[in-house]
Design an enzyme around this catalytic site. Structure first.
Site, mmCIF file in Angstrom:
data_model
loop_
_atom_site.group_PDB
_atom_site.id
_atom_site.type_symbol
_atom_site.label_atom_id
_atom_site.label_comp_id
_atom_site.label_asym_id
_atom_site.label_seq_id
_atom_site.Cartn_x
_atom_site.Cartn_y
_atom_site.Cartn_z
ATOM 1 N N LYS A 164 0.860 -1.182 0.000
ATOM 2 C CA LYS A 164 0.000 0.000 0.000
ATOM 3 C C LYS A 164 0.900 1.236 0.000
ATOM 4 O O LYS A 164 1.791 1.362 0.848
ATOM 5 C CB LYS A 164 -0.893 0.011 1.236
ATOM 6 C CG LYS A 164 -1.914 -1.113 1.300
ATOM 7 C CD LYS A 164 -3.131 -0.789 0.489
ATOM 8 C CE LYS A 164 -4.260 -1.783 0.728
ATOM 9 N NZ LYS A 164 -5.462 -1.460 -0.055
ATOM 10 N N LYS A 272 -13.368 -7.412 -6.338
ATOM 11 C CA LYS A 272 -13.775 -7.624 -4.945
ATOM 12 C C LYS A 272 -15.287 -7.865 -4.945
ATOM 13 O O LYS A 272 -16.072 -6.920 -5.090
ATOM 14 C CB LYS A 272 -13.437 -6.403 -4.088
ATOM 15 C CG LYS A 272 -11.942 -6.095 -3.951
ATOM 16 C CD LYS A 272 -11.734 -4.903 -3.027
ATOM 17 C CE LYS A 272 -10.263 -4.663 -2.733
ATOM 18 N NZ LYS A 272 -9.562 -4.046 -3.863
#
Length: 366
Positions: A164, A272
């Site tokens: 990230k 997702k």
């Protein structure tokens, strides 16, 4: 048989402060749907609705009230459930405005139909014959904390890492990538980064060019969603492959999905199910991606092991997979016990382990 639906509200607590470019996470609220028949109380189908704050299409103040109403409407249908009518029920009962509820009901129905054994899609994965390659996720934090995570993941046998980025100093993030590359070339360790839309339009290309020097596999969502023209230009000219993530949220019609991918032409898309409306919507994205020669992988959306199990079983129907984003089951200290086990950068279904949903009934809000 007369099916009933209700739900449990359950708060998952992170083992650490999980940093992203959108802020730091310490807990995650999920809503666990239960489908059952009073005449056969031993069979319960479970599904998970887990909208992410500030990201999900259905992150709205009246979410829980709408979920409660959907449970009432589902129960009032006096439904007999079969595999062929699952899509019909979803279309008739639940609005596309609630993708996480679609995912929860869809997987709860599939679980119920297989006898309430947490089996969503039978496969060689749940028979213990096959494991799924996954990436090791490195959360944003201090440089020392990120270095610690990197070392732990490498020691654990991961060969793909996903960092990230976008919240700490960009130079420090580049230093971390350089540190990994000095130790492990690209043929030993695959590196992905996820900016979560953190780059501004005027700096995006310069940052992509700098990141490309580290032989990265890809970058997810470099700029904020809703800028399709700029994103299409970046995908055309970037020296680093780009994966769409947040950009897919809210695209519930097949033709809109096609137009988005056709216009932007990304190298990859990240799926997702919680954010996209469930497994059948992922079917559409995958069909379009394959047709347009776009790569893809699936990722959990910080669900408990109930939702993660459904995503993993769905993923397992595909072969020749890139590493998937399915290693999030270890994030919480109060997750439910399951057969899902991470070993050597792989997710496997350990038949010697059993499900224990007890925490749901002791800590959940009904």
């Amino acid at each position: 048989m007369s099916l009933k639906a209700d739900y449990l509200k359950y708060t998952l607590h992170f083992r650490f402060e999980a940093g992203t470019s959108r802020g730091t996470l310490t807990e995650k609220t999920s809503y666990i749907i239960r489908l059952f028949d009073d005449e056969n109380p031993g069979v319960i189908g479970y599904g998970e609705c887990g909208p992410l704050k500030g990201l999900s299409y259905d992150d709205r103040p009246d979410f829980e009230e709408c979920l409660r109403q959907y449970c009432v409407e589902f129960t009032a249908m006096d439904l007999q459930l079969f595999s062929w009518n699952v899509p019909i029920v979803l279309n008739q009962v639940i609005s596309p405005q609630f993708p996480s509820i679609l995912f929860g009901f869809e997987t709860a129905m599939l679980d119920f139909l297989t006898g309430g054994k947490r089996i969503i899609r039978p496969s060689d994965f749940i028979s213990g014959q096959r494991s799924l390659p996954i990436n090791g996720l490195i959360w944003i934090g201090s440089q020392s904390f990120m270095r610690q995570q990197i070392d732990e993941k490498l020691l654990a046998g991961y060969t793909t890492l996903k960092l990230k980025i976008g919240a700490i100093d960009f130079d420090q993030e580049c230093d971390l990538l350089a540190m990994i590359r000095e130790r492990f070339p690209a043929d030993q360790i695959t590196l992905r980064v996820d900016a979560n839309g953190a780059f501004s339009p005027d700096e995006a290309m310069k940052k992509l060019e700098r990141l490309a020097a580290f032989d990265l596999h890809s970058i997810e969502q470099p700029i904020r969603k809703g800028q399709p023209d700029l994103l299409a230009d970046l995908c055309t000219h970037s020296p680093l492959p780009i994966a769409l993530d947040e950009e897919l949220i809210g695209q519930m019609e097949y033709v809109h999905k096609f137009r988005l991918l056709k216009k932007i032409q990304p190298q990859y898309i990240v799926l997702k199910p919680t954010l996209l409306g469930g497994l059948r919507h992922c079917d559409e994205w995958i069909e379009l991606a394959n047709r347009l020669n776009i790569g893809w992988w699936l990722t959990s959306a910080l669900e408990s092991n109930i939702g993660l199990n459904a995503v993993a079983q769905y993923t397992a129907q595909f072969k020749n997979l890139l590493p998937q984003g399915l290693g999030t089951g270890q994030l919480y200290h109060n997750n439910v016990d399951s057969p899902l086990v991470v070993e050597h950068g792989q997710l496997r279904y350990d038949l010697s382990r059993t499900w224990n949903l007890g925490p749901l009934f002791t800590d959940a809000t009904h």
